[in-house]
Design an enzyme around this catalytic site. Structure first.
Site, PDB file in Angstrom:
ATOM      1  CG  HIS A  16      10.332  21.928  26.217  1.00 43.69           C
ATOM      2  ND1 HIS A  16      11.331  22.302  27.066  1.00 43.69           N
ATOM      3  CD2 HIS A  16      10.442  20.584  26.073  1.00 43.69           C
ATOM      4  CE1 HIS A  16      12.020  21.223  27.425  1.00 43.69           C
ATOM      5  NE2 HIS A  16      11.498  20.168  26.835  1.00 43.69           N
ATOM      6  NE  ARG A  50       5.125  15.597  23.169  1.00 45.42           N
ATOM      7  CZ  ARG A  50       6.448  15.443  23.293  1.00 45.42           C
ATOM      8  NH1 ARG A  50       6.960  14.289  23.647  1.00 45.42           N
ATOM      9  NH2 ARG A  50       7.254  16.456  23.051  1.00 45.42           N
ATOM     10  CG  LEU A  86      14.027  21.270  23.329  1.00 40.51           C
ATOM     11  CD1 LEU A  86      12.693  21.808  23.807  1.00 40.51           C
ATOM     12  CD2 LEU A  86      13.916  19.805  23.000  1.00 40.51           C
ATOM     13  CG  PHE A 110      12.267  12.765  30.134  1.00 43.03           C
ATOM     14  CD1 PHE A 110      13.650  12.784  30.074  1.00 43.03           C
ATOM     15  CD2 PHE A 110      11.555  13.424  29.127  1.00 43.03           C
ATOM     16  CE1 PHE A 110      14.312  13.440  29.044  1.00 43.03           C
ATOM     17  CE2 PHE A 110      12.210  14.079  28.089  1.00 43.03           C
ATOM     18  CZ  PHE A 110      13.595  14.094  28.048  1.00 43.03           C
ATOM     19  NE  ARG A 145       8.422  18.020  27.966  1.00 41.49           N
ATOM     20  CZ  ARG A 145       8.709  17.421  26.835  1.00 41.49           C
ATOM     21  NH1 ARG A 145       7.876  17.492  25.822  1.00 41.49           N
ATOM     22  NH2 ARG A 145       9.843  16.773  26.689  1.00 41.49           N
ATOM     23  CD  GLU A 177      10.903  16.795  30.457  1.00 42.52           C
ATOM     24  OE1 GLU A 177      10.250  17.321  29.542  1.00 42.52           O
ATOM     25  OE2 GLU A 177      10.405  16.049  31.312  1.00 42.52           O
ATOM     26  CG  HIS A 234       8.566  21.028  22.627  1.00 42.50           C
ATOM     27  ND1 HIS A 234       9.730  21.042  21.891  1.00 42.50           N
ATOM     28  CD2 HIS A 234       8.483  19.791  23.183  1.00 42.50           C
ATOM     29  CE1 HIS A 234      10.318  19.863  21.998  1.00 42.50           C
ATOM     30  NE2 HIS A 234       9.583  19.091  22.753  1.00 42.50           N
ATOM     31  CD  GLN A 289       4.584  19.472  25.941  1.00 44.87           C
ATOM     32  OE1 GLN A 289       5.314  18.922  25.117  1.00 44.87           O
ATOM     33  NE2 GLN A 289       4.071  18.829  26.969  1.00 44.87           N
TER      34      GLN A 289
HETATM   35  C1  LIG Z   1      13.957  19.892  19.477  1.00 40.89           C
HETATM   36  C2  LIG Z   1      12.948  18.829  19.751  1.00 40.89           C
HETATM   37  C3  LIG Z   1      13.270  17.762  20.571  1.00 40.89           C
HETATM   38  C4  LIG Z   1      12.332  16.768  20.835  1.00 40.89           C
HETATM   39  N1  LIG Z   1      12.679  15.705  21.631  1.00 40.89           N
HETATM   40  C5  LIG Z   1      11.786  14.711  21.844  1.00 40.89           C
HETATM   41  C6  LIG Z   1      12.154  13.564  22.619  1.00 40.89           C
HETATM   42  O1  LIG Z   1      13.264  13.450  23.107  1.00 40.89           O
HETATM   43  N2  LIG Z   1      11.232  12.605  22.802  1.00 40.89           N
HETATM   44  C7  LIG Z   1       9.968  12.668  22.278  1.00 40.89           C
HETATM   45  O2  LIG Z   1       9.183  11.766  22.478  1.00 40.89           O
HETATM   46  N3  LIG Z   1       9.618  13.748  21.516  1.00 40.89           N
HETATM   47  C8  LIG Z   1      10.487  14.744  21.283  1.00 40.89           C
HETATM   48  N4  LIG Z   1      10.125  15.825  20.509  1.00 40.89           N
HETATM   49  C9  LIG Z   1       8.849  15.789  19.788  1.00 40.89           C
HETATM   50  C10 LIG Z   1       8.985  14.887  18.557  1.00 40.89           C
HETATM   51  O3  LIG Z   1      10.266  15.021  18.004  1.00 40.89           O
HETATM   52  C11 LIG Z   1       7.957  15.198  17.477  1.00 40.89           C
HETATM   53  O4  LIG Z   1       6.694  15.277  18.047  1.00 40.89           O
HETATM   54  C12 LIG Z   1       7.959  14.094  16.425  1.00 40.89           C
HETATM   55  O5  LIG Z   1       9.253  13.913  15.928  1.00 40.89           O
HETATM   56  C13 LIG Z   1       6.995  14.346  15.290  1.00 40.89           C
HETATM   57  O6  LIG Z   1       7.165  13.310  14.381  1.00 40.89           O
HETATM   58  P1  LIG Z   1       6.185  13.095  13.145  1.00 40.89           P
HETATM   59  O7  LIG Z   1       6.624  11.839  12.472  1.00 40.89           O
HETATM   60  O8  LIG Z   1       4.798  13.204  13.597  1.00 40.89           O
HETATM   61  O9  LIG Z   1       6.472  14.348  12.212  1.00 40.89           O
HETATM   62  P2  LIG Z   1       7.816  15.054  11.725  1.00 40.89           P
HETATM   63  O10 LIG Z   1       9.044  14.379  12.177  1.00 40.89           O
HETATM   64  O11 LIG Z   1       7.625  16.476  12.036  1.00 40.89           O
HETATM   65  O12 LIG Z   1       7.763  14.844  10.179  1.00 40.89           O
HETATM   66  C14 LIG Z   1       6.792  15.484   9.392  1.00 40.89           C
HETATM   67  C15 LIG Z   1       7.019  15.092   7.953  1.00 40.89           C
HETATM   68  O13 LIG Z   1       5.958  15.606   7.177  1.00 40.89           O
HETATM   69  C16 LIG Z   1       6.475  16.292   6.050  1.00 40.89           C
HETATM   70  N5  LIG Z   1       5.474  17.291   5.628  1.00 40.89           N
HETATM   71  C17 LIG Z   1       4.890  18.278   6.346  1.00 40.89           C
HETATM   72  N6  LIG Z   1       3.999  18.922   5.588  1.00 40.89           N
HETATM   73  C18 LIG Z   1       4.017  18.332   4.370  1.00 40.89           C
HETATM   74  C19 LIG Z   1       3.322  18.549   3.157  1.00 40.89           C
HETATM   75  N7  LIG Z   1       2.398  19.507   3.004  1.00 40.89           N
HETATM   76  N8  LIG Z   1       3.611  17.752   2.101  1.00 40.89           N
HETATM   77  C20 LIG Z   1       4.535  16.769   2.202  1.00 40.89           C
HETATM   78  N9  LIG Z   1       5.224  16.516   3.326  1.00 40.89           N
HETATM   79  C21 LIG Z   1       4.949  17.286   4.393  1.00 40.89           C
HETATM   80  C22 LIG Z   1       7.786  16.865   6.525  1.00 40.89           C
HETATM   81  O14 LIG Z   1       8.628  17.178   5.462  1.00 40.89           O
HETATM   82  C23 LIG Z   1       8.294  15.673   7.348  1.00 40.89           C
HETATM   83  O15 LIG Z   1       8.875  14.715   6.500  1.00 40.89           O
HETATM   84  C24 LIG Z   1      11.050  16.847  20.264  1.00 40.89           C
HETATM   85  C25 LIG Z   1      10.721  17.934  19.453  1.00 40.89           C
HETATM   86  C26 LIG Z   1      11.662  18.921  19.210  1.00 40.89           C
HETATM   87  C27 LIG Z   1      11.281  20.091  18.373  1.00 40.89           C
END
Ligand SMILES: Cc1cc2nc3c(=O)[nH]c(=O)nc-3n(C[C@H](O)[C@H](O)[C@H](O)COP(=O)(O)OP(=O)(O)OC[C@H]3O[C@@H](n4cnc5c(N)ncnc54)[C@H](O)[C@@H]3O)c2cc1C
Length: 605
Positions: A253, A401, A267, A136, A301, A270, A366, A251
């Protein structure tokens, strides 16, 4: 025991100020990778845990993660180890990361991935049965553990199984709107929330809260993020008095879809470049040879995104305003096996068969490197009893990142948040919440139902997103940033009279009013920080300050509230101790070492 079923009830009138009270030890806001991993740890350490999430359980944004989880297992490249991962993360974060957080992360990521496998995740495998790893951008070795291009889905499925198996309480389709503190101790004492399916209000009393609410990509018009990424956690923390940091670091992407319009920003992982995808401009030139001759498409990135932007701005873009990404040379069988979701995504949404045709791509918002400031070991914020993990937190990724580092971040710091929140809960008592604070919050959240002829929250959200895309984009300058700040200020005034239409249950316009208010706080913090950082570093590019300025800007910009105003402070990045500094593999370290002014940097206001 309280159960989610008790919340199903008959319709509620729009002015009903009653609420149901629930108590727990640790409230986890969010059920993405960070929230679920935190829940498992806190529960296993003996805490009573409640997960509250805005979408359905299992649908968090993390399911969209595609490319993989970065961890230096060394299964494919045996020379890889945590020290190289540490160095890569510090260097590509442009020295803005908290080194301690990076050390913990790089050391613990392999263990967390193996634990995920132990929990039941089915990784792709090497011939000798180990977890497979792919290259990556800007990772020195093949380091990303993956499940085709559906890594996030498997991560969530696995963690969710563990949550359900343990019988951990959860309430989904619940929006947390504010955090309460005990007026006597100033510690976290609970939160207000809304159950979307009924419109009912909930007061959740607790000893600790873990924010795991993900990012704020939806403040931009073109983004890969899902609907729930409205940066609620940042606003919740800020309004409760916690500090934010590095908010300017958004960031972009390099590769998002550009057509049809409905999928703009979606997306293009990558992993396509990791699997050998080549970027060309409309003249057929492989332009990354010019910008980063060594790493080409697998450069960092920020570098690839800026290169694509430059090609487009200098007139070498495709007719739809992007560049080409080509993976055809890998052959149909390989592409369908390694990139099944990408194959389906282009075929379904754009009618493009990527085994036969080139993809058209352009940068998309992203990820947010900035967020809530946390202690590097415990993830506690500057507010006692409030913890944060995952994308909502900051400190690990600095100014940029690395791909794959988010999923391991969720596991490493999600676990730590659960551990330390449970520890905090063991010694703390549930605090008291003042009636006045509760009443104020109820009037705030019900206000949109009292407005007549008010503004439309969906339109204002769109205006916010267009403003940020136009004025706070991939290349910034003072004049545009100030215009952006003024426009956000105007929208804030209109947002005071925003109207929720219809009944309380499943009322999307009500949710839009509340998330709009959160977004406005996030945007103000992003723009103020972007104006302040007068240099270009990582994801933050200023056309009026095009150079990186280590002499003055090895600082984190901290945002907080003082007397109701948003203020900022510049805080020197914690100095990397000499034994850790030795691990860092770049000439730039010389700049860092010789930088005499650094020691003299005072906290500047
Ligand atoms: C398309 C895509 C592909 C990606 N691919 C990769 C990858 O291959 N590798 C990598 O390392 N990263 C990747 N990323 C980044 C990574 O997926 C995210 O940074 C990560 O999943 C965020 O996880 P999290 O647990 O912090 O939050 P999230 O998974 O965003 O979860 C947030 C949670 O909070 C809840 N929430 C939000 N606000 C409230 C509120 N006010 N009250 C109650 N609940 C709330 C939501 O409902 C959800 O349950 C990718 C991102 C995208 C968009």
């Amino acid at each position: 025991m309280w159960s989610a079923g008790t919340l199903e009830s008959s319709p509620i009138s729009s002015d009903d100020e009653s609420y149901e009270t629930i108590s727990t030890d640790v409230l986890i806001v969010g059920a993405g990778g960070a929230g679920l991993r935190a829940a498992i740890e806190a529960f296993d350490k003996g805490a009573k845990v409640l997960i509250a999430c805005k979408s359905l359980l299992g649908k968090a944004h993390t399911v969209m993660a595609e490319g993989g989880i970065a961890a230096s297992l060394g299964n494919v490249d045996p020379s890889d180890n945590w020290k190289v991962h540490f160095s890569d993360t510090i260097v590509e974060g442009q020295f803005l990361s908290n080194w301690k957080m990076v050390e913990i992360f790089a050391k613990e990521a392999p263990e967390r991935v193996l634990e995920l496998e132990y929990y039941g995740a089915l990784f792709d495998r090497t011939k000798d049965g180990k977890i497979m790893q792919r290259p990556f951008g800007a990772h020195s070795y093949r380091r990303l553990c993956y499940i085709g291009d559906r890594t996030g889905l498997e991560l969530i499925r696995t963690l969710q199984d563990q949550v359900i198996k343990r019988g951990i309480d959860y309430i989904d389709e619940v929006v947390v709107t504010s955090i309460f503190k005990d007026p006597a101790t100033g510690r976290v004492a609970g939160a207000m929330a809304i159950q979307l399916r009924s419109g009912k209000l909930l007061l959740i009393k607790c000893k600790a809260i873990i924010l795991a609410t993900g990012g704020c990509g939806k403040v931009y018009a073109v983004t890969s993020n899902s609907w729930e990424s409205t940066g609620d956690g940042i606003s919740l923390a800020y309004r409760a008095g916690a500090e934010l940091m590095d908010m300017e670091m958004i960031q972009f992407h390099p590769t998002g879809m550009i057509f049809p319009a409905g999928v703009r920003g979606m997306l293009v992982t990558e992993a396509v470049r990791g699997e050998g995808g080549i970027l060309t401009n409309v003249k057929g030139e492989r332009f990354m040879e010019k910008y980063d001759p060594k790493r080409k498409e697998l450069s960092a990135r920020d570098v690839v995104a800026r290169s694509i932007y430059t090609e487009i701005m200098e007139g070498r873009g495709t007719p739809n305003g992007g560049v080409y990404l080509d993976i055809r040379h890998r052959g149909a069988e390989y592409i369908k096996k390694r990139l099944p979701s990408m194959y389906a995504q282009f075929l379904e949404f754009a009618g493009i068969d990527i085994t036969k045709q080139k993809m058209e791509v352009a940068p998309t918002v992203h990820y947010h490197m900035g967020g809530v400031r946390v202690d590097p070991e415990t993830t506690e914020t500057t507010l006692k009893g409030l913890f944060a993990a995952g994308e909502v937190a900051c400190g690990l990724h600095g100014a940029n990142r690395l791909g794959g580092n988010s999923l391991s971040d969720l596991l490493v710091f999600g676990r730590r948040a659960g551990l330390y929140a449970a520890e905090h809960a063991r010694s703390a008592k549930i605090g008291s919440i003042s009636e006045e604070d509760i009443d104020k919050e109820i009037s705030r959240i019900l206000a949109p139902f009292k407005v007549t002829n008010g503004s439309n929250p969906f339109e204002l959200k769109e205006r916010v997103a267009e403003t940020m895309w136009k004025y706070v984009g991939i290349v910034r300058n003072e004049q545009d940033l100030r215009k952006g700040l003024e426009e956000i200020g105007r929208i804030r005034l209109e947002a005071k009279h925003v109207q929720a239409r219809g009944p309380r249950a499943y009322n999307q316009s009500w949710e839009a009013c509340l998330s709009l208010w959160n977004m406005l706080i996030d945007c103000e913090a992003i723009i103020r920080s972007a104006i302040e950082r007068k240099e270009s570093r990582g994801a933050h590019t200023r056309s009026d300050y095009p150079k990186k300025d280590n002499a003055n800007w090895l600082v984190n910009i901290v945002i907080k509230q003082k007397d109701g105003q948003m203020i900022h402070e510049l805080v020197p990045v914690p100095k990397i101790p000499p034994d850790m500094e030795k691990l860092i593999n770049t000439d730039e370290i010389l700049v860092w070492q010789q930088q005499e002014k650094r020691e003299q940097l005072l906290v500047r206001k």
